[in-house]
Design a protein around this motif. Structure first.
Motif, PDB file in Angstrom:
ATOM      1  N   ALA A 192      -3.912  37.977 -58.478  1.00 39.33           N
ATOM      2  CA  ALA A 192      -4.806  39.389 -58.241  1.00 39.33           C
ATOM      3  C   ALA A 192      -4.061  40.175 -57.469  1.00 39.33           C
ATOM      4  CB  ALA A 192      -6.255  39.328 -58.103  1.00 39.33           C
ATOM      5  N   GLU A 193      -3.877  39.598 -56.215  1.00 39.61           N
ATOM      6  CA  GLU A 193      -3.054  40.566 -55.264  1.00 39.61           C
ATOM      7  C   GLU A 193      -1.563  41.003 -55.570  1.00 39.61           C
ATOM      8  OE1 GLU A 193      -5.474  38.539 -51.413  1.00 39.61           O
ATOM      9  OE2 GLU A 193      -3.518  37.643 -51.996  1.00 39.61           O
ATOM     10  N   ILE A 194      -0.972  40.013 -56.180  1.00 39.55           N
ATOM     11  CA  ILE A 194       0.595  40.123 -56.802  1.00 39.55           C
ATOM     12  C   ILE A 194       0.361  41.152 -57.884  1.00 39.55           C
ATOM     13  CG2 ILE A 194       2.684  39.217 -57.656  1.00 39.55           C
ATOM     14  CD1 ILE A 194       1.510  36.592 -56.586  1.00 39.55           C
ATOM     15  N   ALA A 195      -0.682  41.103 -58.740  1.00 41.01           N
ATOM     16  CA  ALA A 195      -0.666  42.173 -59.699  1.00 41.01           C
ATOM     17  C   ALA A 195      -1.040  43.525 -59.314  1.00 41.01           C
ATOM     18  CB  ALA A 195      -1.775  41.638 -60.835  1.00 41.01           C
TER      19      ALA A 195
ATOM     20  N   GLU B  40       0.641  44.363 -48.612  1.00 38.95           N
ATOM     21  CA  GLU B  40      -0.735  43.600 -48.634  1.00 38.95           C
ATOM     22  C   GLU B  40      -1.425  43.373 -47.127  1.00 38.95           C
ATOM     23  OE1 GLU B  40      -4.090  41.740 -50.005  1.00 38.95           O
ATOM     24  OE2 GLU B  40      -2.690  42.709 -51.301  1.00 38.95           O
ATOM     25  N   GLY B  41      -0.626  43.265 -46.432  1.00 39.70           N
ATOM     26  CA  GLY B  41      -1.211  43.249 -44.922  1.00 39.70           C
ATOM     27  C   GLY B  41      -1.680  44.632 -44.450  1.00 39.70           C
ATOM     28  N   TYR B  42      -1.040  45.640 -44.858  1.00 41.04           N
ATOM     29  CA  TYR B  42      -1.200  46.853 -44.493  1.00 41.04           C
ATOM     30  C   TYR B  42      -2.655  47.434 -45.137  1.00 41.04           C
ATOM     31  CZ  TYR B  42      -0.904  51.928 -43.540  1.00 41.04           C
ATOM     32  OH  TYR B  42      -0.727  53.355 -43.240  1.00 41.04           O
ATOM     33  N   ARG B  43      -2.580  46.970 -46.458  1.00 39.92           N
ATOM     34  CA  ARG B  43      -3.924  47.212 -47.092  1.00 39.92           C
ATOM     35  C   ARG B  43      -4.447  46.183 -47.767  1.00 39.92           C
ATOM     36  NH1 ARG B  43      -8.454  47.877 -48.990  1.00 39.92           N
ATOM     37  NH2 ARG B  43      -9.353  50.055 -49.741  1.00 39.92           N
ATOM     38  N   ALA B  44      -5.241  45.515 -47.540  1.00 44.78           N
ATOM     39  CA  ALA B  44      -5.797  44.164 -48.437  1.00 44.78           C
ATOM     40  C   ALA B  44      -6.282  44.569 -49.630  1.00 44.78           C
ATOM     41  CB  ALA B  44      -6.793  43.380 -47.499  1.00 44.78           C
ATOM     42  N   THR B  45      -6.019  43.854 -50.791  1.00 44.38           N
ATOM     43  CA  THR B  45      -6.473  44.115 -51.939  1.00 44.38           C
ATOM     44  C   THR B  45      -7.962  43.783 -52.165  1.00 44.38           C
ATOM     45  OG1 THR B  45      -4.411  43.293 -53.196  1.00 44.38           O
ATOM     46  CG2 THR B  45      -6.460  43.122 -54.295  1.00 44.38           C
ATOM     47  N   ALA B  46      -8.693  42.599 -51.574  1.00 40.82           N
ATOM     48  CA  ALA B  46      -9.854  42.280 -51.395  1.00 40.82           C
ATOM     49  C   ALA B  46     -10.190  41.884 -50.195  1.00 40.82           C
ATOM     50  CB  ALA B  46     -10.194  41.571 -52.799  1.00 40.82           C
ATOM     51  N   GLY B  47     -11.521  41.472 -50.207  1.00 38.49           N
ATOM     52  CA  GLY B  47     -12.110  40.890 -49.025  1.00 38.49           C
ATOM     53  C   GLY B  47     -12.624  41.667 -48.019  1.00 38.49           C
ATOM     54  N   PRO B  48     -13.194  40.982 -46.889  1.00 30.91           N
ATOM     55  CA  PRO B  48     -14.288  41.984 -45.900  1.00 30.91           C
ATOM     56  C   PRO B  48     -13.156  42.877 -44.918  1.00 30.91           C
ATOM     57  CG  PRO B  48     -14.275  39.610 -45.359  1.00 30.91           C
ATOM     58  CD  PRO B  48     -13.548  39.792 -46.515  1.00 30.91           C
ATOM     59  N   GLU B  49     -12.187  42.540 -44.914  1.00 30.26           N
ATOM     60  CA  GLU B  49     -11.082  43.278 -44.001  1.00 30.26           C
ATOM     61  C   GLU B  49     -10.243  44.211 -44.725  1.00 30.26           C
ATOM     62  OE1 GLU B  49     -11.639  42.550 -40.644  1.00 30.26           O
ATOM     63  OE2 GLU B  49     -12.916  41.040 -40.827  1.00 30.26           O
TER      64      GLU B  49
END
Length: 242
Positions: free
Chosen positions: A116-119, A172-181
């Motif tokens: 999902a993150e790669i997509a 992905e580190g700069y703006r996470a796809t999902a999760g609380p952070e």
């Protein structure tokens, strides 16, 4: 650890499944017996044993077993690329694969990102990316593409895709796809670390220096971008002293 398993086994599917099995085993055993003194070593041993067991089950003929478990690569295979993740980055850049397939493989097996993150990073749907990853792994296996680091002479022509992947890891580190952070600083740190390693491998390369400058500039704002309640702080409102 996933990158290490892939480079040792030369098989994406076995590495992925074995590591997942090891984490499942840890979730069952550790609550009862306690966390081992060296958790990473425990997980590595469990994953590697499961990988070997799977290979043996697939092919009981001992005479053919060495063909399925690759011998350790000769020292000169990796002489130019010292870091395990960086080796796999360049190894996955084989020209027989499409650039987007190379990048997707690297994000999955080097950065450990989910499908999902790669997509999201490629602006496609999750089923599309899942199919793309499956095709890329199958092509690597069917075509017999060697999963080893290229020679020093081949590094420059593979650099563009490697730098693209490093920047996607940072994204992905700069703006996470999902999760609380909202941000994932450790992932961004890893992208910057890989950028520095590429810079040491190919000194003075303008593309690498430009990417490092961009990532460092953006990463310098990591603490100012998130409020105490976890909400995003827009650029005009960020505390520049931070």
């Amino acid at each position: 650890m996933l990158a290490l398993l892939v480079t040792r086994l030369r098989r994406f599917d076995v590495a992925e499944d074995s590591l997942q099995d090891a984490f499942v085993a840890a979730a069952r055993v550790w609550p009862e017996q306690g966390v081992p003194a060296k958790p990473a070593a425990w997980l590595w041993t469990a994953a590697y044993r499961r990988a070997l067991d799977r290979v043996r089950r697939e092919e009981a003929d001992a005479r053919r077993l060495p063909l399925l478990i690759a011998d350790p690569a000769p020292a000169d295979d990796y002489s130019d690329v010292a870091d395990e993740r960086l080796r796999l980055l360049f190894a996955c850049c084989h020209p027989a694969l499409r650039p987007d397939a190379r990048a997707a493989l690297m994000l999955r097996f080097v950065a450990g990102l989910t499908t999902a993150e790669i997509a999201r990073l490629f602006l496609v749907g999750e089923p599309t990316m899942a199919a793309r990853l499956t095709r890329a792994k199958a092509k690597m296996a069917v075509a017999g593409i060697p999963l080893r680091a290229p020679s020093a002479a081949d590094l420059p022509e593979r650099l563009d895709v490697v730098l693209r992947v490093i920047y996607l890891i940072f994204t992905e580190g700069y703006r996470a796809t999902a999760g609380p952070e909202l941000v994932r600083p450790r992932l961004a740190d890893e992208a910057i670390r890989l950028g520095y390693l590429v810079g040491e491998l190919l000194p003075g390369e303008p593309r690498t220096l430009a990417l490092l400058a961009l990532m460092l500039l953006q990463h310098a704002r990591r603490d100012a971008r998130v409020a105490e309640d976890g909400a995003l702080v827009l650029l005009p409102d960020q505390d520049r002293a931070r």
